[in-house]
Scaffold this motif. Structure first.
Motif, PDB file in Angstrom:
ATOM      1  N   ARG A 197       0.829  -1.202   0.000  1.00  0.00           N
ATOM      2  CA  ARG A 197       0.000   0.000   0.000  1.00  0.00           C
ATOM      3  C   ARG A 197       0.866   1.256   0.000  1.00  0.00           C
ATOM      4  O   ARG A 197       0.483   2.283  -0.572  1.00  0.00           O
ATOM      5  N   ASP A 235      -5.317   3.566  -3.292  1.00  0.00           N
ATOM      6  CA  ASP A 235      -5.732   2.358  -2.574  1.00  0.00           C
ATOM      7  C   ASP A 235      -4.808   2.108  -1.387  1.00  0.00           C
ATOM      8  O   ASP A 235      -4.024   1.162  -1.364  1.00  0.00           O
ATOM      9  N   ILE A 275      -0.904  -3.673  -5.041  1.00  0.00           N
ATOM     10  CA  ILE A 275      -2.156  -3.048  -5.457  1.00  0.00           C
ATOM     11  C   ILE A 275      -2.130  -2.890  -6.983  1.00  0.00           C
ATOM     12  O   ILE A 275      -1.173  -2.358  -7.536  1.00  0.00           O
ATOM     13  N   HIS A 306      -9.052  -5.833  -4.513  1.00  0.00           N
ATOM     14  CA  HIS A 306      -8.867  -5.105  -5.764  1.00  0.00           C
ATOM     15  C   HIS A 306      -8.644  -6.059  -6.926  1.00  0.00           C
ATOM     16  O   HIS A 306      -9.002  -5.752  -8.065  1.00  0.00           O
TER      17      HIS A 306
END
Length: 268
Positions: free
Chosen positions: A20, A30, A82, A113
């Motif tokens: 992240r 995100d 991500i 995701h």
């Protein structure tokens, strides 16, 4: 296909997570406040992390495109992070729509995701797995459903092995994965280094010491050693902007800012 059968409380928002934080460096949204605060502390002491993260992502794109044009139709992307478009399957399938990609990451939030962005194609799948346990990845049913380990594979270990400590034997992990790859497979690997930012790294290490994985930079010789058992392709292990750039090389000053080594090698 995706693994999303986990309770929401498995997503740890109390500590920053490297995937992240990397999303933050790339300009993504995100991430959580704890990730943004930690990543910004890194940026404050090491502003070059922003162009380095972007150069690393561009290296991934070029390497995947090269593999796809070389006839590789199966990819295993470990440490996916991500999703940031274009992703591995988008690059590979732009060359051949039949290309299959198995994505692996150890962060449950990536799975949330992945369902929307990585698994829309019938040739892609995601599952939760830990690089420190290669067998759990190699034996996973999602991998088996997508990847034929009797045929050449593109193994991607991009910006992930620097989260493996020396006592967790990163070279041994790569060796276990290598032994399952048939001849004609490729390894794409990039790794953070302190060779160009030694003065800033102590403060960066402190930030990652409080994250879910520590940062373990390695010098050129140690990164090159991770390719043991493979045949390195030209230009060898280099700073990532130098690996087969699409156009002219950046300036020497800009290249020096990039604290990532990368390379591509063939399993013979």
């Amino acid at each position: 296909m995706t693994d999303e059968g986990f309770p929401a409380d498995e997503i740890d928002t109390s500590r920053p997570h490297p995937a992240r934080m990397y999303d933050y460096y790339l300009g993504g949204k995100d991430n959580y406040e704890v990730d943004r605060e930690a990543a910004q502390r890194v940026v404050d002491v090491l502003p070059d992390i922003i162009p380095a993260a972007r150069a690393n992502r561009e290296f991934l794109h070029r390497a995947v495109r090269f593999l796809a044009r070389s006839g590789i139709r199966q990819f295993v992307d470990i440490g996916t992070g991500i999703p940031t478009s274009p992703n591995t399957h988008q690059i590979a399938q732009s060359v051949d729509p039949r290309a299959s990609v198995a994505y692996v990451d150890n962060d449950p939030i990536v799975a949330t995701h992945a369902g929307a962005r990585l698994t829309g194609s019938g040739n892609t799948g995601f599952f939760l797995g830990d690089l420190r346990d290669p067998r759990s990845i190699l034996d996973h049913p999602t991998l088996a459903g997508l990847i034929d380990l009797d045929q050449p594979v593109g193994l991607l270990l991009v910006a992930v092995l620097h989260f493996v400590r020396d006592d967790e034997d990163p070279a041994g992990i790569v060796a276990q994965l290598r032994e399952k790859l048939p001849a004609g497979s490729f390894l794409v690997l990039s790794h953070a280094t302190a060779d160009f930012h030694a003065g800033s790294l102590p403060e960066v290490f402190k930030v990652y010491d409080k994250a879910t994985a520590t940062l373990n930079t390695r010098p050129h010789a140690a990164v090159e050693a991770l390719f043991d058992g493979f045949e390195l392709l030209d230009p060898g292990v280099v700073q990532v902007p130098v690996w087969r750039p699409d156009g002219e090389l950046p300036s020497a000053e800009d290249i020096r800012r990039i604290g990532f080594y990368g390379g591509v090698a063939r399993r013979t």
